[in-house]
Design an enzyme around this catalytic site. Sequence first.
Site, PDB file in Angstrom:
ATOM      1  N   ARG A  69       0.808  -1.229   0.000  1.00 28.36           N
ATOM      2  CA  ARG A  69       0.000   0.000   0.000  1.00 28.36           C
ATOM      3  C   ARG A  69       0.835   1.271   0.000  1.00 28.36           C
ATOM      4  O   ARG A  69       0.487   2.235  -0.668  1.00 28.36           O
ATOM      5  CB  ARG A  69      -1.050  -0.022   1.102  1.00 28.36           C
ATOM      6  N   THR A  70       1.945   1.265   0.726  1.00 23.07           N
ATOM      7  CA  THR A  70       2.739   2.496   0.767  1.00 23.07           C
ATOM      8  C   THR A  70       3.350   2.777  -0.608  1.00 23.07           C
ATOM      9  O   THR A  70       3.369   3.908  -1.083  1.00 23.07           O
ATOM     10  CB  THR A  70       3.829   2.393   1.852  1.00 23.07           C
ATOM     11  N   LYS A  97      22.331  -8.178  -6.079  1.00 19.46           N
ATOM     12  CA  LYS A  97      23.604  -8.748  -6.543  1.00 19.46           C
ATOM     13  C   LYS A  97      24.757  -8.226  -5.693  1.00 19.46           C
ATOM     14  O   LYS A  97      25.923  -8.409  -6.040  1.00 19.46           O
ATOM     15  CB  LYS A  97      23.853  -8.369  -8.008  1.00 19.46           C
ATOM     16  N   HIS A 147       8.185   6.135  10.271  1.00 18.79           N
ATOM     17  CA  HIS A 147       7.327   6.036   9.084  1.00 18.79           C
ATOM     18  C   HIS A 147       6.538   7.349   9.039  1.00 18.79           C
ATOM     19  O   HIS A 147       5.348   7.396   9.334  1.00 18.79           O
ATOM     20  CB  HIS A 147       6.399   4.832   9.238  1.00 18.79           C
TER      21      HIS A 147
HETATM   22  C1  NCD Z   1       3.076  -0.094   8.172  1.00 21.96           C
HETATM   23  C2  NCD Z   1       4.554  -0.342   7.985  1.00 21.96           C
HETATM   24  O1  NCD Z   1       4.970  -0.954   7.009  1.00 21.96           O
HETATM   25  O2  NCD Z   1       5.279   0.114   8.847  1.00 21.96           O
HETATM   26  N1  NCD Z   1       2.327  -0.456   7.050  1.00 21.96           N
HETATM   27  C3  NCD Z   1       2.330   0.284   5.954  1.00 21.96           C
HETATM   28  O3  NCD Z   1       3.069   1.232   5.805  1.00 21.96           O
HETATM   29  N2  NCD Z   1       1.437  -0.046   5.017  1.00 21.96           N
HETATM   30  C4  NCD Z   1       2.514  -0.699   9.373  1.00 21.96           C
HETATM   31  C5  NCD Z   1       2.723  -2.155   9.549  1.00 21.96           C
HETATM   32  O4  NCD Z   1       3.307  -2.819   8.719  1.00 21.96           O
HETATM   33  O5  NCD Z   1       2.295  -2.635  10.595  1.00 21.96           O
END
Ligand code: NCD
Length: 325
Positions: A69-70, A97, A147
């Site tokens: 999703r990100t 590699k 994040h």
């Molecule tokens: C988060 C991540 O990857 O830190 N998810 C995301 O960004 N879609 C939260 C998670 O993985 O729990």
Amino acid sequence: MTGTVRDATAATDRPLRDLISIEDLDTDDVTRILDTAEQLLPIADRRRNSVPTLRGRVVCNLFLEDSTRTRLSFDLAAKRLSAEVINFSASGSSVSKGESFKDTALTLDAMGVDCVVVRSRSSGAPLQLASYLDTPILNAGDGWHQHPTQALLDVFTMRRHLGDLTGRRVVIVGDVLHSRVARSEVQALRLLGAHVTLVAPPTLLPPAVAGWGVGVADRLDDALVDADVVYALRVQRERMHRAFFPSSREYARLWGLTVDRVERMRPDALVMHPGPMNRGVEITGDVADSPRAVITEQVTNGIAVRMACLYLLLAGAATHTEEPR
Ligand code: NCD
């Protein structure tokens, strides 16, 4: 710049160079990002067409850890602003590699990339990349560290429902120890004046939590009563190399968001989750699909917030080409 976005970098605002950690931002920076995202939301949710704001700019998605999703969200955000997007993932690239991170960075620079969005398993990788490159770096999640765009999209979503977050009560429940989301979220919420309470199995609370400026509660039921938001974290099994709690059933019983629990919250309280969800563990399917859950809204808002970050970073940055600023 086109006239589509009001000039969000007025003379008094310091330009954003990179977005690596919420710690690097102040309250004005966060507010500026959220206000810009508000203007961009109609383009993000497709009530309005894409805009040519970043035409001619090249955004590289450097994803060295799995993400769906990100990555898609950054991809769409860049495209709605008409940037060109190149995708670079660990498998299928020369990183697998054994090419060094520095060589990858220099290669991207030589290709004329204007901005790098980086996701990595290693805490600190985005900062390291920023030391090699002059182009803006956007952290899309590094190890257990940060994040920032997740935290920004979350506070954006809360602000849209609750207005000013000053004095609002947010409960974050679950695997705080392994969560870069929790670290970023706490900092963003504190910048906006919200009170945060963490609830977690004792084994999943970081030892340093005493210095985070938050409350800690043992029992979820008590913490939920006067909360404006409950934010469930994903149980990060991939980061657990020993047993942190007896079983998923036990976890769900003590720390999971169930219908019974959520019904005891204030009627207007919100339920949030960063995704991907483990339904039946940290949140039941019924709660995830209930009207008070704003989890899919978080996803849409994420595109607007990432558009705002790209816009603010690239608006203040030098470009490889002489394309419109
Ligand atoms: C988060 C991540 O990857 O830190 N998810 C995301 O960004 N879609 C939260 C998670 O993985 O729990």
